[in-house]
Design an enzyme around this catalytic site. Structure first.
Site, short mmCIF file in Angstrom:
data_model
loop_
_atom_site.label_atom_id
_atom_site.label_comp_id
_atom_site.label_asym_id
_atom_site.label_seq_id
_atom_site.Cartn_x
_atom_site.Cartn_y
_atom_site.Cartn_z
N ASN A 16 0.83 -1.20 0.00
CA ASN A 16 0.00 0.00 0.00
C ASN A 16 0.87 1.25 0.00
OD1 ASN A 16 -2.64 1.09 -0.06
ND2 ASN A 16 -2.54 1.58 2.11
N SER B 270 -1.23 2.23 -3.41
CA SER B 270 -2.32 3.15 -3.09
C SER B 270 -2.86 3.81 -4.36
CB SER B 270 -1.86 4.21 -2.08
OG SER B 270 -0.81 4.98 -2.63
N ASP C 128 18.76 -0.74 -13.67
CA ASP C 128 17.30 -0.66 -13.84
C ASP C 128 16.94 -0.63 -15.34
OD1 ASP C 128 14.50 0.13 -12.64
OD2 ASP C 128 14.91 1.60 -14.21
N GLU D 284 2.71 -4.86 -17.73
CA GLU D 284 2.89 -3.67 -18.58
C GLU D 284 3.62 -2.55 -17.86
OE1 GLU D 284 1.56 -2.89 -22.07
OE2 GLU D 284 3.19 -1.58 -21.51
N LYS E 115 14.83 -3.46 -17.69
CA LYS E 115 13.70 -3.13 -18.56
C LYS E 115 14.02 -3.49 -20.01
CE LYS E 115 12.09 0.58 -15.53
NZ LYS E 115 12.31 2.01 -15.20
N VAL F 298 7.83 -1.82 -17.60
CA VAL F 298 8.66 -1.09 -18.57
C VAL F 298 7.92 0.17 -19.02
CG1 VAL F 298 9.85 -1.16 -20.79
CG2 VAL F 298 9.65 -3.25 -19.42
N GLY G 4 12.42 12.87 -4.63
CA GLY G 4 11.87 11.52 -4.62
C GLY G 4 12.04 10.78 -5.95
N THR H 280 3.35 3.79 -2.67
CA THR H 280 2.99 4.70 -3.77
C THR H 280 2.17 3.98 -4.84
OG1 THR H 280 5.08 5.84 -3.39
CG2 THR H 280 3.94 6.32 -5.44
N VAL H 281 2.71 2.87 -5.37
CA VAL H 281 2.01 2.18 -6.45
C VAL H 281 0.72 1.54 -5.95
CG1 VAL H 281 2.16 0.29 -8.12
CG2 VAL H 281 4.13 1.78 -7.76
#
Lengths: 413, 413
Positions: free
Chosen positions: B9, B14, B197, B125, B201, B128, B183, B11-12
Site C-alpha cells: 500500500n 495506493s 534498472d 505492462e 527493462k 517497462v 523523490g 505509492t504504487v
C-alpha cells in the site's frame, strides 16, 4: 484453420496479403492456429491474369459468400460497395478488419452494433494513425484514465506539404505537386488538404477517447490551402512550426473538436513530426501526457495495423466488444483555453488597426511582417478564449475597416 | 464479481487502489463485470490504523489465501517475498499483475510458465515505461513485424539527472541530490545510476521484441556516474544531448544489447525526452520507425498501466498466453554499426595522440576541449564498428601512452 478473405488487391490489400503469407508460421507457433488466405476480391480479374498466381483471385463477390472464411479484410476504400459488403459479412457472422476511415467515421456505430449483434469483431486500428498502435492502447491500456485531450498530426499528406513549405521554402502549389508525384497526395487532394481526412480520424479517436459519438461533420475544419509564405515566415520568427493539428478535449460544455493549422513551438514533440509521419498526443488524468509517433500511411505500415487486428481476433475469439457508443457528444469548435494567437489582419489603414489592437489587448506584440501587398498587420495577442478574441476583432472591425483576418493558435507544447 | 487483492500500500499500491475505486462503474458499464478490492496486504497494520478505513487491510498473507480473489496486484517491489507470493497465487489459479521489473527480469520466464500451467495470466505492462503502453502494442499490435531494434530512455531518474546537468549546468552530485530530494532517486541510487534498472527493462522489452530470452545480466551496462561537465559541454558543441540509452537490435550474430550514455542529435525525438519522462523507439520491418513517449514512473502513471492489465484480464479470460520464451539469445554488447564516436583520451602527450589519430582515422575532427586538467584529446572519429574502434585505440596505446579512454556513440536520430 482460420480462412481470411481480402477485399481489394491495391496497395493496402497486397501489403496485407504479403504480411499474412510471411507470418503464417509465426502465428501457428504463437496461437496454435493456422491462417490461410482463402480468397482475394479484385475489381477486374483480367488485369491480374498472367501477372501473379490467380487461383485466389475473383471479381465476383458472391464467390466469397460461399467460401470458408472466418475473417474478412476490407481494403477497397470508399463507402460503396465496402459498406454493403461489410454489412453482409457481419450478418454472416464473419469478423471484419478494415483500414477504411471514411466508412468508420460515417457508419462506424451502425457496423459495430451489427458486429455486436452477430457476436463477431469489427476492428479498424489502421483507420487512424496508419501503423501506429493508437486505438487499442487508448481503449485498453489507458482504460483507467479519463482522457482529457487528444492532439495530433493525423494526415500525412498535409504534413508532407507543410514540411516542404517550411523546410524548403516551397509554395503550396509546388509542394502539393511534389506530394502528388510521390504518391502522397491524390489527383483530387480535397479530402486531405481541406482537413476532412483528419476530421474523420479525429472523430474516430475522440469517440473512443470520450465514450460519446463525435460526428466528424460537426468538427470545425480549416485546411491548409490558405497557408502562404508569410505564415511560414512569421512562424519561423517565433521559433515555431506550422502543423495541421486535429485536436479535441473534454470540456464542461461538451467536446471541443477542431482541425486547423496551428503554430507549435519548435521544441515540442509534435513539431518534430515531419513529412508523411503522424504523431498523436494523448492526455489522461492518471497517466499524464503521452505521445505516439510513426508512419501514418503506406503499404506495410497499414498492413502492420491490419495484421495486428487479425491476430487480436484469432487470440480473443471469446471477447466482448466494447463499442458502440450511442450517446452523441455536444461538439463545438471554438478554442476556449487561454492562449497566444497570431493574427494576420488585412486592412486599409495599418496604423489605425495597430492602435486599436494596442488599446484592446494588454498583451500585444507586432511582427514586422506586412504581407505580400503590404496591407497587413501581423500581431501576437493573448486571449482568454477564441470567443473573446472574436469579440475583440469585431470591435475593431466596427470602428476600422478589416478586410480579412487569419487566426492561428500558438501552442507551447 | 471480480475480487482484487493488492500486495503493498505504498505509492504504487495506493495509486492502484484509488484508480480501481474510481473506475468501478466504468468497468461495470464496459464489461458487465463488477470489480471490488477484497484485501490489501500491508507490512505493519498498526501504521495504518486511524489513518484510513482499515477494514480491507491485513498484514497476514495467509488471510489473502482464504479470500475470494480473482486477481492479485503485486505492488511490493523487490524479489522477496514478492516472488514466493506470486508463485503461490499462480498455483492457486489467481491472475497476477505486477509492476516489478526486478522480479520479471529475474524470474519472468519461470513465472510465465507457471501462469501458463495454471491457465491464468501474468501481466506486467507497468514494469517497462511506467504508464506508456509498450509491451501490449509491441506484442499484439505489431505482431506482423519482425522487430529490428528497440532504443529507449527507460530510466526516469538518470534522465532527470542528465537533464539537470545539461539544461542547468549542474554537476552530477548536485543533480543527484536534487533527484533524491524530489523523490526521483532513492537513498541508494546504484540500481538507477549504474544503468541496472534500464538493463532489466531492456531485457524485458528485448525478450518480447525478438522472441528470445535476453538475460539482463548479459547486457553490457555503462551508467552515468562518470559523466562530467566536459562531456556535456562537448555534446552541446555538437548540437547533441547526452542520454542514457538502452538499445538492442537483431543482428546476424545474435542480439546486440547495451545500456550506455550516448550523444543524440538535438533534433531527434529521443533528445526531446526530458526530466523524468521515458521515450521508446521501436523499428519493425513492416511498420518502420515508431516512438512512444510518456511518464515512466510515478503513482498514477504506474497505476494506469496496472489498471490496463486488470481490464485486459477481465475482458480476455479465455485468452491464451503468448509467453514464455525459452530459447536464450546470444547477447553481445559491442556496437557494430558504422557510426561517429566522441572519444575523450586522457594522455601524457596530446600532440602525439592527435598525430596518431589523424593517421589512423580518415574521418577525424578535433574539439578544442582539453578536459579539466588539460591532459585530454577530445576527438570525433568515424568507425565501421566498436570492435574496429577498439583495435585502433589499442594500436595508438601501443605506441603512445593512453591513460584512459571514454567513448560515446553519436547518433543522428
Amino acid at each position: 484453420m482460420t480462412g481470411i478473405a481480402i477485399l481489394g488487391n491495391g496497395t493496402v490489400g497486397s501489403g496485407v496479403e504479403e504480411l499474412i503469407n510471411k507470418n503464417i508460421k509465426k502465428i501457428k507457433d504463437r496461437t496454435g492456429e493456422e491462417i490461410r488466405i482463402a480468397k482475394i476480391l479484385v475489381r477486374d480479374i483480367n488485369k491480374h491474369l498472367g501477372q501473379r498466381d490467380a487461383s485466389l483471385l475473383t471479381d465476383k463477390i458472391e464467390e466469397l459468400f460461399n467460401e470458408d472464411i472466418d475473417i474478412v479484410v476490407e481494403a477497397m476504400g470508399g463507402i460503396n460497395p465496402a459498406y454493403d459488403y461489410i454489412k453482409k459479412f457481419l450478418n454472416m457472422k464473419k469478423h471484419v478488419v478494415t483500414a477504411n476511415k471514411d466508412l468508420i467515421a460515417k457508419h462506424g456505430e451502425e457496423l459495430l452494433s451489427l458486429a455486436n449483434k452477430n457476436q463477431v469483431k469489427l476492428h479498424f486500428e489502421a483507420s487512424v494513425g496508419g501503423g501506429i498502435p493508437i486505438l487499442k492502447p487508448l481503449s485498453e491500456c489507458l482504460a483507467g484514465n479519463e482522457i482529457q485531450c487528444v492532439k495530433g498530426i493525423l494526415n500525412g499528406t498535409t504534413n508532407f506539404i507543410l514540411s516542404k513549405m517550411y523546410n524548403e521554402n516551397m509554395g503550396y502549389d509546388e509542394a502539393l505537386k511534389i506530394a502528388q508525384e510521390l504518391g502522397f497526395a491524390e489527383a483530387n487532394p480535397e479530402s486531405d488538404v481541406m482537413g476532412y481526412d483528419a476530421a474523420r480520424k479525429l472523430s474516430i479517436l475522440s469517440t473512443i477517447a470520450y465514450g460519446k459519438k463525435v460526428d466528424w461533420q460537426e468538427i470545425r475544419t480549416i485546411g491548409i490551402t490558405e497557408i502562404d509564405e508569410t505564415d511560414i515566415q512569421c512562424a519561423k520568427e517565433e521559433d515555431c512550426n506550422i502543423k495541421l493539428l486535429a485536436m479535441s478535449s473534454k470540456e464542461d460544455r461538451g467536446i471541443y473538436a477542431a482541425v486547423r493549422p496551428v503554430l507549435v513551438s519548435r521544441g515540442s514533440q509534435i513539431a518534430k513530426v515531419e513529412d508523411e509521419f503522424n504523431g498523436i498526443s494523448v492526455e489522461g488524468d492518471a497517466v499524464g501526457d503521452m505521445f505516439f509517433y510513426g508512419k501514418g500511411a503506406g503499404k506495410f505500415p497499414t498492413a502492420s495495423a491490419v495484421f495486428g487486428d487479425i491476430v487480436d481476433i484469432i487470440e480473443n475469439k471469446g471477447r466482448k466488444m466494447l463499442f458502440p457508443v450511442r450517446e452523441k457528444a455536444e461538439v463545438y469548435g471554438l478554442w476556449n483555453k487561454k492562449s497566444e494567437w497570431m493574427l494576420r489582419i488585412k486592412c486599409k489603414n495599418r496604423v489605425e488597426i495597430m492602435c486599436a489592437l494596442g488599446e484592446l489587448f494588454s498583451k500585444c506584440r507586432f511582427s514586422n511582417a506586412k504581407g505580400k501587398d503590404g496591407d497587413e498587420v501581423v500581431v501576437f495577442v493573448e486571449s482568454e478564449s477564441e470567443e473573446m478574441l472574436d469579440v475583440m476583432i469585431n470591435k475593431i472591425n466596427n470602428k476600422n475597416s478589416i478586410l480579412a483576418v487569419k487566426k492561428f493558435i500558438k501552442l507551447d507544447n
